[in-house]
Enzyme design. Structure first.
Site, short mmCIF file in Angstrom:
data_model
loop_
_atom_site.label_atom_id
_atom_site.label_comp_id
_atom_site.label_asym_id
_atom_site.label_seq_id
_atom_site.Cartn_x
_atom_site.Cartn_y
_atom_site.Cartn_z
CB CYS A 143 -0.87 -0.06 1.25
SG CYS A 143 -1.72 1.46 1.68
CB THR A 185 0.43 3.31 4.36
OG1 THR A 185 -0.80 3.98 4.10
CG2 THR A 185 0.85 3.58 5.79
CG HIS A 196 3.82 7.80 2.77
ND1 HIS A 196 4.27 9.08 2.55
CD2 HIS A 196 2.69 7.67 2.06
CE1 HIS A 196 3.43 9.70 1.73
NE2 HIS A 196 2.46 8.86 1.41
CG HIS A 203 -1.54 -1.59 6.41
ND1 HIS A 203 -0.49 -0.90 5.87
CD2 HIS A 203 -2.62 -1.25 5.70
CE1 HIS A 203 -0.92 -0.16 4.87
NE2 HIS A 203 -2.20 -0.36 4.73
CD GLU A 204 -3.53 -2.52 1.84
OE1 GLU A 204 -3.31 -3.14 0.78
OE2 GLU A 204 -3.73 -1.30 1.88
CB CYS A 231 -14.84 2.67 21.20
SG CYS A 231 -13.30 2.54 20.29
CB ILE A 235 -8.20 3.65 -3.19
CG1 ILE A 235 -7.37 3.07 -2.05
CG2 ILE A 235 -9.46 4.34 -2.67
CD1 ILE A 235 -8.14 2.25 -1.03
CG LEU A 244 -4.89 11.10 3.39
CD1 LEU A 244 -3.81 10.46 4.26
CD2 LEU A 244 -5.64 12.17 4.15
CB ILE A 292 -14.02 7.61 3.20
CG1 ILE A 292 -15.32 8.03 2.50
CG2 ILE A 292 -13.92 6.10 3.38
CD1 ILE A 292 -16.58 7.57 3.16
ZN LIG Z 1 -3.27 0.42 3.11
ZN LIG Z 2 -11.83 4.11 21.19
#
Ligand SMILES: [Zn+2]
Ligand SMILES: [Zn+2]
Length: 343
Positions: free
Chosen positions: A38, A40, A43, A64-65, A100, A176, A265, A288
């Site tokens: 990704c 990210t 980066h 992370h994916e 949360c 995306i 972004l 989003i």
């Molecule tokens: Zn990602």
């Molecule tokens: Zn929280």
């Protein structure tokens, strides 16, 4: 186990031998089947200003994916068990803050991110909080399951703008944007107009269902969309380019009463003339940040199981973890779609 590690701010990312992690209370250990690269990750690898401000502590196992199989559960884990096939939700909620406790855990006030604030999935094994190990249907192939996190972001954006029977413009045809095109078609958009500045990505946009793919280098996107809609403008826009110029130009062709979902972004502030562009237009602007936990996941899985989401063409490369450098280069060049790494 082997893992892709960023050691220090100045160091190159390297494939290292690190201890296999143990699941803490509330966590599960997942054997990674596939992971996806990704922006990210790029980066973090390059330690850009964004990465410097992201609260990352090095050394870090990146990524992370992903998807994989739970092989061990830590104490106090009840909802999932060894053998479960899961995909990772990157957003780690605290479970206690106002958001949360009010149905907004994906934007938790103390949000932590998997693969950014704790070790990630470019590795043979990863530990993840059990709440973020989302069980998925066994029919979803690993290469698709590995991209459910970014796909979910696009699905969420499209579900927010509800484009059934409408004309949707998707700006930016990186993964995306490509996923947003597929999601817009899956949810009944009458017409999807995609725009980008790279010929290869415009081809991919057509492959995932765009009715029209505009090269913003050669055509005036606003003119074409106004002409295509009889001067009315697009009913909905999904902004996935992050380009300041693209965002500032989009107001011209968002119709009155139209909806714009913002995912990309921008690196600099964007000017908006609120009177004509938002207030008199009654435009609805929706930011989003990831997927609703877990309403977006549920609906995305239903769409995948029924074959409604044409995402395979957007997954253009699959390679072993050892070839991570090549995958980063592909991403940096802005060519192709999603790149999958398999440990
Ligand atoms: Zn990602
Ligand atoms: Zn929280």
């Amino acid at each position: 186990m082997r893992a892709l590690v960023k050691d220090t701010e100045a160091s190159e990312v390297r494939l290292a031998e690190v201890p296999r992690p143990e699941p803490n209370p509330g966590e599960v250990l997942v054997k990674v089947r596939a992971a996806a690269v990704c922006g990210t990750d790029l980066h973090i690898a390059q330690w850009t200003p964004w990465a410097q401000r992201a609260g990352i502590r090095l050394p870090l196992v990146m990524g992370h994916e992903f998807c994989g199989d739970i092989v061990e559960i830590g104490p106090e884990v009840t909802g999932v068990r060894p053998g479960d096939y899961v995909a990772g939700e990157t957003h780690i909620p605290c479970g206690e803050c106002f958001q949360c406790r009010n149905g907004l855990q994906h934007i938790c006030g103390n949000l932590k991110l998997f693969g950014i604030h704790r070790d990630g999935c470019f590795a043979e094994y990863a530990t993840i909080p059990a709440i973020c190990a989302h069980r998925i249907p066994p029919t979803v192939p690993a290469s698709v399951a590995a991209v459910l996190e970014p796909l979910g972001t696009s699905v969420r954006a499209v579900l927010e703008v509800q484009p059934a029977g409408e004309t949707v413009a998707v700006l930016g045809c990186g993964p995306i944007g490509l996923f947003a095109v597929a999601a817009a078609k899956a949810t009944g958009a009458a017409r999807v107009i995609a725009a980008d500045v790279r010929a290869e990505r415009l081809k991919l946009a057509q492959a995932v269902g765009a009715d029209l793919a505009l090269d913003a280098r050669h055509v005036n996107v606003a003119d074409v969309i106004l002409q295509q809609t009889g001067g009315v403008g697009a009913d909905a826009i999904v902004e996935a380019s992050g380009s300041v110029a693209a965002i500032e130009g989009a107001w011209k062709y968002l119709r009155k009463g139209g909806k714009m979902a913002l995912i990309g972004l921008p690196s600099d502030p964007v000017r908006v003339n609120l009177g004509p562009d938002v207030i008199f237009k009654e435009a609805r602007i929706i930011g989003i940040h990831g997927r609703e936990m877990f309403a977006t996941w549920t609906r995305m899985e239903h769409m995948l199981e029924r074959g409604l989401l044409r995402v395979q063409p957007a997954i253009t490369h699959e390679m072993p973890l050892e070839r991570f450098a090549e995958s980063f280069e592909l991403l940096e060049a802005g060519n192709g779609g999603k790149v999958i790494l398999t440990p």
